[in-house]
Scaffold this motif. Structure first.
Motif, PDB file in Angstrom:
ATOM      1  N   LYS A 131       0.892  -1.090   0.195  1.00 53.57           N
ATOM      2  CA  LYS A 131      -0.078   0.012   0.046  1.00 53.57           C
ATOM      3  C   LYS A 131       0.929   1.171   0.066  1.00 53.57           C
ATOM      4  N   PRO A 132       0.477   2.464  -0.605  1.00 49.65           N
ATOM      5  CA  PRO A 132       1.345   3.680  -0.605  1.00 49.65           C
ATOM      6  C   PRO A 132       1.532   3.897   0.955  1.00 49.65           C
ATOM      7  N   SER A 133       2.570   4.403   1.137  1.00 47.83           N
ATOM      8  CA  SER A 133       2.914   4.703   2.672  1.00 47.83           C
ATOM      9  C   SER A 133       3.796   5.880   2.763  1.00 47.83           C
ATOM     10  N   ILE A 134       3.782   6.412   4.014  1.00 47.08           N
ATOM     11  CA  ILE A 134       4.678   7.614   4.201  1.00 47.08           C
ATOM     12  C   ILE A 134       5.917   7.546   5.154  1.00 47.08           C
ATOM     13  N   ASP A 135       7.063   8.138   4.556  1.00 40.35           N
ATOM     14  CA  ASP A 135       8.513   8.234   5.494  1.00 40.35           C
ATOM     15  C   ASP A 135       8.854   9.552   5.509  1.00 40.35           C
ATOM     16  N   THR A 136       8.876  10.288   6.582  1.00 41.55           N
ATOM     17  CA  THR A 136       9.729  11.559   6.677  1.00 41.55           C
ATOM     18  C   THR A 136      10.886  11.575   7.501  1.00 41.55           C
ATOM     19  N   GLY A 137      11.644  12.400   7.341  1.00 40.04           N
ATOM     20  CA  GLY A 137      12.864  12.959   7.840  1.00 40.04           C
ATOM     21  C   GLY A 137      13.133  14.294   8.071  1.00 40.04           C
ATOM     22  N   MET A 138      13.162  14.976   9.373  1.00 33.50           N
ATOM     23  CA  MET A 138      13.455  15.996   9.367  1.00 33.50           C
ATOM     24  C   MET A 138      14.851  16.309  10.305  1.00 33.50           C
ATOM     25  N   GLY A 139      15.660  17.086   9.796  1.00 32.68           N
ATOM     26  CA  GLY A 139      17.032  17.267  10.570  1.00 32.68           C
ATOM     27  C   GLY A 139      16.838  17.902  11.719  1.00 32.68           C
ATOM     28  N   LEU A 140      16.802  17.148  12.942  1.00 30.82           N
ATOM     29  CA  LEU A 140      16.599  17.923  14.265  1.00 30.82           C
ATOM     30  C   LEU A 140      17.495  19.080  14.480  1.00 30.82           C
ATOM     31  N   GLU A 141      18.875  18.814  14.172  1.00 30.11           N
ATOM     32  CA  GLU A 141      19.851  19.892  14.585  1.00 30.11           C
ATOM     33  C   GLU A 141      19.647  20.995  13.571  1.00 30.11           C
ATOM     34  N   ARG A 142      19.191  20.807  12.176  1.00 34.24           N
ATOM     35  CA  ARG A 142      18.864  21.916  11.204  1.00 34.24           C
ATOM     36  C   ARG A 142      17.622  22.763  11.716  1.00 34.24           C
ATOM     37  N   MET A 143      16.750  22.160  12.176  1.00 39.15           N
ATOM     38  CA  MET A 143      15.423  22.657  12.655  1.00 39.15           C
ATOM     39  C   MET A 143      15.995  23.630  13.941  1.00 39.15           C
ATOM     40  N   ALA A 144      16.784  23.153  14.827  1.00 37.87           N
ATOM     41  CA  ALA A 144      17.264  23.860  15.763  1.00 37.87           C
ATOM     42  C   ALA A 144      18.322  25.322  15.499  1.00 37.87           C
ATOM     43  N   THR A 145      18.607  24.975  14.408  1.00 33.63           N
ATOM     44  CA  THR A 145      19.435  25.870  13.757  1.00 33.63           C
ATOM     45  C   THR A 145      18.589  27.193  13.528  1.00 33.63           C
ATOM     46  N   VAL A 146      17.494  26.910  12.628  1.00 29.44           N
ATOM     47  CA  VAL A 146      16.318  27.662  12.259  1.00 29.44           C
ATOM     48  C   VAL A 146      15.680  28.426  13.671  1.00 29.44           C
ATOM     49  N   LEU A 147      15.162  27.484  14.578  1.00 27.39           N
ATOM     50  CA  LEU A 147      14.440  28.134  15.473  1.00 27.39           C
ATOM     51  C   LEU A 147      15.072  28.856  16.494  1.00 27.39           C
ATOM     52  N   GLN A 148      16.452  28.693  16.535  1.00 25.79           N
ATOM     53  CA  GLN A 148      17.428  29.397  17.372  1.00 25.79           C
ATOM     54  C   GLN A 148      17.961  30.514  16.785  1.00 25.79           C
ATOM     55  N   GLY A 149      17.766  30.948  15.622  1.00 26.62           N
ATOM     56  CA  GLY A 149      18.166  32.014  14.909  1.00 26.62           C
ATOM     57  C   GLY A 149      19.441  31.987  14.503  1.00 26.62           C
ATOM     58  N   LYS A 150      20.307  30.743  14.313  1.00 28.02           N
ATOM     59  CA  LYS A 150      21.300  30.768  13.790  1.00 28.02           C
ATOM     60  C   LYS A 150      21.437  30.481  12.296  1.00 28.02           C
ATOM     61  N   HIS A 151      22.590  30.321  11.676  1.00 29.15           N
ATOM     62  CA  HIS A 151      22.487  29.736  10.121  1.00 29.15           C
ATOM     63  C   HIS A 151      23.423  28.622  10.134  1.00 29.15           C
ATOM     64  N   ASP A 152      24.297  28.387  11.145  1.00 25.25           N
ATOM     65  CA  ASP A 152      25.189  27.374  11.307  1.00 25.25           C
ATOM     66  C   ASP A 152      25.167  26.423  12.286  1.00 25.25           C
ATOM     67  N   VAL A 153      25.114  25.254  12.208  1.00 24.92           N
ATOM     68  CA  VAL A 153      24.302  24.041  12.793  1.00 24.92           C
ATOM     69  C   VAL A 153      25.224  23.900  14.029  1.00 24.92           C
ATOM     70  N   PHE A 154      26.475  24.357  14.196  1.00 26.45           N
ATOM     71  CA  PHE A 154      27.339  24.145  15.106  1.00 26.45           C
ATOM     72  C   PHE A 154      27.271  25.341  16.175  1.00 26.45           C
ATOM     73  N   SER A 155      26.278  26.092  15.822  1.00 23.63           N
ATOM     74  CA  SER A 155      26.121  27.248  16.899  1.00 23.63           C
ATOM     75  C   SER A 155      24.832  26.961  17.696  1.00 23.63           C
ATOM     76  N   ILE A 156      24.140  25.504  17.705  1.00 27.18           N
ATOM     77  CA  ILE A 156      23.043  25.331  18.145  1.00 27.18           C
ATOM     78  C   ILE A 156      23.293  24.968  19.706  1.00 27.18           C
ATOM     79  N   ASP A 157      22.127  24.943  20.559  1.00 27.91           N
ATOM     80  CA  ASP A 157      22.470  24.673  22.070  1.00 27.91           C
ATOM     81  C   ASP A 157      23.125  23.520  22.407  1.00 27.91           C
ATOM     82  N   LEU A 158      22.999  22.314  21.444  1.00 32.35           N
ATOM     83  CA  LEU A 158      23.546  21.039  21.822  1.00 32.35           C
ATOM     84  C   LEU A 158      24.945  20.854  21.512  1.00 32.35           C
ATOM     85  N   LEU A 159      25.257  21.974  20.550  1.00 32.64           N
ATOM     86  CA  LEU A 159      26.736  21.549  20.200  1.00 32.64           C
ATOM     87  C   LEU A 159      27.870  22.684  20.564  1.00 32.64           C
ATOM     88  N   ARG A 160      27.349  23.974  20.559  1.00 35.91           N
ATOM     89  CA  ARG A 160      28.118  25.284  20.832  1.00 35.91           C
ATOM     90  C   ARG A 160      29.110  24.812  22.032  1.00 35.91           C
TER      91      ARG A 160
END
Ligand code: GLY
Length: 259
Positions: free
Chosen positions: A222-251
């Motif tokens: 049957k037709p099915s759905i599979d999705t993938g959102m990059g957690l760290e990329r989403m954090a980059t956006v929501l934390q107002g950064k453009h560089d993933v290494f600047s997010i709370d988890l990694l800086r």
């Protein structure tokens, strides 16, 4: 600031409200799958559920899957350190339908979560569809009001997702965030699409086929759905950064003082 932990929780709880079972990440090294060295996406642990070989007690699932893309079909290793968005290890947030809902639910779910729960400005978003997927394009147009310039048709394998040389696969629709004209890069499909201005934050795969070892493809049950959102990329956006290494988890400054 929206932390990585809050983003993960918001995603999983949104899909729980839509009837999805929250399933734990599988181990990074897939059990019982000799075709992959590491889990490269959320769907890996559900491979046999998509093909109908395995049954679960649910037909909708959501996960935060540990992933490494360091070889094989999805190899990001050469990009790490050269772009502002690639990591050696990352978490993929996903929602899955095993023969349950399809495009006409998956796309509105994605739009609602991004623009209401996460509060992203639609002006900063654009989407791609596989070039002949008129159905997905029409659904996006209806729910977003976007013109053809923001629903971009891609004729290449960038918009046909495969787990590996074999396994479930199908055309996909990617959602991009525009980090603004201070960052170099162009929209998907343009000559400078590989810059960091337009970053893919979420991929919705419309799973319909299984690639077999002899190179042929069969239809999934049957037709099915599979999705993938990059957690760290989403954090980059929501934390107002453009560089993933600047997010709370990694800086660096977020490390405990004793380190
Ligand atoms: N399985 C969807 C993705 O990795 O983009």
């Amino acid at each position: 600031m929206t932390s990585v932990a809050e983003i993960r929780k918001t995603f999983l709880e949104y899909f729980k409200r839509q009837g999805h079972e929250i399933v734990r990440s599988s181990p990074l090294v897939p059990q019982n799958d000799p075709t992959l060295m590491f889990a490269n996406s959320g769907m890996v642990q559900f491979k046999n559920v998509f093909t109908g070989q395995e049954k679960r007690s649910y037909t909708r699932a959501t996960t935060a899957q540990k992933c490494v893309r360091a070889g094989g079909k999805h190899n990001d290793l050469e990009n790490v350190g050269y772009t502002a968005r690639h990591l050696t290890f990352f978490e993929m947030l996903g929602n899955f339908s095993f023969g349950d809902y399809f495009k006409s639910d998956a796309i509105p779910f994605a739009w609602e979560l991004l623009t209401k729960d996460f509060g992203l400005d639609p002006k900063r978003l654009c989407v791609t569809v596989y070039h002949d997927d008129d159905e997905a394009a029409a659904i996006w147009k209806k729910i977003t009001g976007f013109g053809d310039d923001k629903i971009i048709r891609i004729p290449t394998m960038d918009n046909f997702w495969m787990m590996g040389d074999t396994g479930p696969c199908g055309p996909c629709s990617e959602i991009f965030f525009d980090h603004g004209d201070k960052i170099a890069g162009g929209p998907p499909g343009s000559p400078d699409q590989d810059g960091d201005r337009y970053v893919e934050i979420w991929n919705n795969v419309f799973m319909q086929f299984e690639s077999l070892p002899d190179g042929t493809r069969t239809k999934l049950p049957k037709p099915s759905i599979d999705t993938g959102m990059g957690l760290e990329r989403m954090a980059t956006v929501l934390q107002g950064k453009h560089d993933v290494f600047s997010i709370d988890l990694l800086r660096i400054s977020s490390a405990p003082k004793s380190l």
